[in-house]
Design an enzyme around this catalytic site. Structure first.
Site, PDB file in Angstrom:
ATOM      1  N   ARG A   1      12.643   5.078   7.153  1.00 56.57           N
ATOM      2  CA  ARG A   1      13.731   5.499   8.042  1.00 56.57           C
ATOM      3  C   ARG A   1      15.075   5.133   7.412  1.00 56.57           C
ATOM      4  O   ARG A   1      16.020   5.933   7.449  1.00 56.57           O
ATOM      5  CB  ARG A   1      13.593   4.841   9.416  1.00 56.57           C
TER       6      ARG A   1
ATOM      7  N   CYS B   1      19.034  -1.978  14.420  1.00 55.85           N
ATOM      8  CA  CYS B   1      17.770  -1.252  14.251  1.00 55.85           C
ATOM      9  C   CYS B   1      18.016   0.167  14.713  1.00 55.85           C
ATOM     10  O   CYS B   1      19.032   0.758  14.375  1.00 55.85           O
ATOM     11  CB  CYS B   1      16.657  -1.936  15.039  1.00 55.85           C
TER      12      CYS B   1
END
Length: 279
Positions: free
Chosen positions: A178, A237
């Site tokens: 990611r 995050c």
């Protein structure tokens, strides 16, 4: 008191003192999974409604913005948590999800006596804990006496400044694929904040899914942050939840608690801000 405790340590605490245990599982049908089986006496908190206050547009605060502090104070009172209450929280993701978020929020409310169960529910079951079904009825107390969030957060403008200048270190705790922008399974756009370094939260754990020893965590993060003070480190995050796992790891290592970017990638990526891919 270290912020992470083992299942045997929890058993000892329950045998010698009063402990409020919180089940913070999240994801699909979390509440029904709790009702089907949880640690005896554990009360459930819901990430989506208790630990966050989502808005219609994640560009404003991300997917899991913090709830108003007064609402969280009322929740703590409903759970029977007062200033002197011993609290242990667990989830079923090795503390990597809402358990760490609840720990951070309770610490930020000024409560010191809170710990996360190392290895979560699986570790407790392996240690021989029983399972109870149904819903635990709480013994409410007055709303928790709070004034303001006490642990540091970084607003978007500060993250932008850090991204441009390197004034603070930005740590992205998402999975490496990611961060590199190879795929984005949750948010709208792949990539990462320019200048951020990737230290996946999973590297806080050993092969058994439990936290590395404090000395190992200290060595690991000292190598990442160098001589920077905690207030010069910003952790994020996808939505400000899993980042708390790394904040917990910092605390477990005795390194202090860096700043949390609550909006995280879910907020950043919904604006016309710079984005980077690859390492």
């Amino acid at each position: 008191m270290l912020p992470v405790l083992t299942a045997p340590e929890l058993r000892h605490r329950q045998a010698t003192e009063s402990v409020v245990v919180i089940d913070a599982r999240s994801g699909p049908e979390a509440r029904s999974r709790y009702q089907a089986g949880h640690l005896p006496g554990a009360q459930f908190v819901d990430l989506e409604t208790d630990l966050a206050r989502p808005t219609a547009n994640a560009a404003h605060g991300g997917r899991h913005p913090l709830p108003p502090l007064a609402e969280f104070a009322r929740l703590l009172g409903q759970l029977g948590i007062g200033p002197t209450t011993r609290v242990v929280v667990y989830d079923d993701k090795n503390g990597a999800n809402a358990a760490a978020r609840f720990w951070w929020m309770l610490r930020s409310a000024g409560h010191a006596a809170v710990q996360v169960l190392d290895g979560g529910l699986p570790a407790a079951l392996t240690a021989g804990f029983g399972i109870s079904a149904g819903v635990v009825v709480s013994q409410p107390v007055a709303p928790y006496p709070v004034g303001e969030w006490q642990l540091p957060t970084a607003p978007t403008a500060e993250v932008q400044h850090a991204s441009k200048t390197g004034h603070s270190l930005i740590i992205d705790v998402r999975e490496a694929f990611r961060y590199r922008g190879e795929a984005e399974p949750i948010d709208l756009v792949a990539g990462h904040i320019p200048g951020a370094v990737n230290v996946p939260f999973s590297t806080n754990l050993d092969a058994a899914g439990q936290f590395l020893p404090p000395a190992a965590l200290r060595e690991k993060y000292a190598a990442v942050v160098g001589t920077r003070a905690p207030e010069q480190v910003i952790v994020h995050c996808g939505s400000g939840v899993t980042a708390c796992h790394t904040l917990l790891a910092f605390a477990q290592a005795g390194l202090g608690v860096p700043k949390l970017y609550v909006g995280s990638w879910s907020e950043w990526s919904r604006h016309d801000f710079p984005r980077a891919t690859s390492e």
